[in-house]
Enzyme design. Structure first.
Site, PDB file in Angstrom:
ATOM      1  N   LYS A  36       1.165  -1.012  -0.109  1.00  0.00           N
ATOM      2  CA  LYS A  36       0.055   0.274  -0.190  1.00  0.00           C
ATOM      3  C   LYS A  36       1.031   1.385  -0.212  1.00  0.00           C
ATOM      4  CE  LYS A  36      -0.999   0.521   5.276  1.00  0.00           C
ATOM      5  NZ  LYS A  36      -1.600  -0.156   5.660  1.00  0.00           N
ATOM      6  N   ARG A 131      -8.322   0.630  16.326  1.00  0.00           N
ATOM      7  CA  ARG A 131      -8.969   0.506  14.370  1.00  0.00           C
ATOM      8  C   ARG A 131     -10.399  -0.052  14.360  1.00  0.00           C
ATOM      9  NH1 ARG A 131      -4.768   1.643   9.660  1.00  0.00           N
ATOM     10  NH2 ARG A 131      -5.035  -0.501   9.561  1.00  0.00           N
TER      11      ARG A 131
HETATM   12  C1  LIG Z   1      -0.907  -1.204   6.929  1.00  0.00           C
HETATM   13  C2  LIG Z   1      -1.084  -2.568   7.321  1.00  0.00           C
HETATM   14  C3  LIG Z   1      -0.018  -3.506   7.483  1.00  0.00           C
HETATM   15  C4  LIG Z   1       1.419  -3.400   7.263  1.00  0.00           C
HETATM   16  O1  LIG Z   1       1.676  -2.724   7.799  1.00  0.00           O
HETATM   17  P1  LIG Z   1       3.144  -1.887   7.722  1.00  0.00           P
HETATM   18  O2  LIG Z   1       3.250  -1.771   9.786  1.00  0.00           O
HETATM   19  O3  LIG Z   1       3.741  -1.650   6.855  1.00  0.00           O
HETATM   20  O4  LIG Z   1       3.546  -3.608   7.967  1.00  0.00           O
HETATM   21  C5  LIG Z   1      -0.730  -4.653   8.412  1.00  0.00           C
HETATM   22  N1  LIG Z   1      -1.934  -4.819   8.127  1.00  0.00           N
HETATM   23  C6  LIG Z   1      -3.671  -4.410   7.917  1.00  0.00           C
HETATM   24  C7  LIG Z   1      -4.596  -4.698   8.440  1.00  0.00           C
HETATM   25  C8  LIG Z   1      -2.321  -3.093   7.611  1.00  0.00           C
HETATM   26  O5  LIG Z   1      -3.641  -2.009   7.030  1.00  0.00           O
END
Ligand SMILES: *Cc1c(COP(=O)(O)O)cnc(C)c1O
Length: 353
Positions: A36, A131
């Site tokens: 992302k 969240r």
């Molecule tokens: C963005 C996200 C991740 C990845 O997080 P990082 O800190 O970049 O490893 C994993 N799970 C969810 C639900 C996320 O939104």
């Protein structure tokens, strides 16, 4: 090449993925590589896929659609709970998704039945980060409902910490997840494929724990991209923190007073800034701003200070060296800067092999 640009060292990226795999593999943990922050970049996703990650994960179905349509033949995980308005695309392009709402899973079920394409579900439990997530006392009710839906298959549960409230994935939290998974599997006579413990913030826990419980899956973005432990933002030994280099060009260089003159009101972003009294200083302007990158989240690689940024300008101060117009300056980026730079059409992406 045009400026500003971001250079991506695919070799260093590949080494980061390999290092994380070397830690996770012997412990029986697979991971989805999260794309992302790089807008589902095909070049980057290719590196992840070639190294045999479990799947590619993104929060936006449009990025997953792009990777899929580029012919990248991976499993795709949508890591943001689907919008009801995007259900068709979710079933078409993602193999599985993280879910927290029964109405959404119900819509996925209907769409899956309509198209004959099954969709896999991981239920996310909120263990306190507040969240997304189902509260632990509602999980049994939810599992029961989901098991009665056709077209969708419940393949696991998971949690996501350290994202919103900064709650750390401690041994206690991870054991709580494992225990919940065990209770549900016992009660409903199920065998989960995936117990998804978290994100990059779980790195140190995975490294140190001798009790993984049932956890066998992670979703990792920042650690492979930026080489940092996201609980402390410290570099992780053995990982590259300079996969990405931001490059911007100097368009003005002058000696000017360090302090503004005149009556001080708000600046372009509604702030009233203050400046140190340093007499005359070397100041330079770079052709990069908030529309390209989060200017508060970039760190110069040379000995200069960032004084601030506006939409299209970055103002810097250099104590010793006089910077020339036309010169290119390099910066490291943190996560929010990376996210914005990749999202901005004004920043060229240059992939180094
Ligand atoms: C963005 C996200 C991740 C990845 O997080 P990082 O800190 O970049 O490893 C994993 N799970 C969810 C639900 C996320 O939104």
């Amino acid at each position: 090449m045009t400026n500003p640009r971001i250079e991506i060292d695919l070799n260093k990226l590949s080494k980061n993925v390999q290092t994380v795999k070397n830690l996770f593999d012997p412990k029986g943990i697979q991971f989805s590589a999260v794309t992302k922050a790089v807008s589902g970049s095909i070049e980057i996703a290719n590196v992840f896929h070639d190294l045999g990650v479990h799947s590619l994960a993104d929060s936006r179905i449009i990025n997953i659609q792009k990777m899929r349509q580029a012919g990248l033949n991976s499993q795709y995980l949508l890591i943001r709970s689907p919008m009801l308005s995007e259900i068709e695309k979710v079933v078409e392009f993602a193999d599985f998704s993280l879910n927290t709402e029964l109405s959404v899973i119900d819509a996925l079920s209907k769409q899956a039945l309509k198209t004959g394409k099954a969709h896999k579900i991981i239920l996310i439990i909120d263990l306190g980060d507040l969240r997304e997530g189902i509260l632990p006392n509602e999980i049994e009710w939810m599992v029961d409902k989901v098991l009665h839906l056709q077209g969708v298959r419940l393949v696991g549960i998971g949690t996501n910490l350290a994202c919103f409230a900064g709650v750390a994935p401690t041994q206690e939290k991870m054991s709580e997840l494992s225990l919940l998974a065990k209770d549900i599997q016992d009660k409903f006579d199920l065998q989960f494929e995936l117990i998804s413990g978290g994100n990059s913030a779980n790195y140190q826990w995975i490294k140190k724990t001798n009790d993984l419980g049932g956890i066998n899956h992670m979703r990792i973005g920042e650690t492979i991209l930026l080489g940092r432990d996201t609980l402390t933002r410290k570099p992780i030994p053995g990982l590259h923190t300079d996969v990405f280099t931001l490059i911007a060009e100097v368009i003005e260089s002058k000696t000017k007073p360090s302090q503004p003159s005149g009556e001080i009101a708000q600046n372009a972003f509604g702030k009233t800034p203050s400046f140190d009294k340093l007499g005359d200083v070397h100041r330079a302007l770079l052709a990069i701003g908030e529309q390209d990158v989060d200017t508060k989240s970039i760190m110069p690689r040379s000995k200069i200070n960032i004084l601030g940024g506006t939409s299209d300008h970055l103002v810097i101060h250099s104590e010793k060296i006089k910077i020339k117009v036309g010169e290119e300056l390099k910066f490291d980026l943190n996560y929010s800067a990376l996210l914005r730079a990749f999202t901005s059409p004004y920043v060229q992406k240059v992939f180094l092999k």
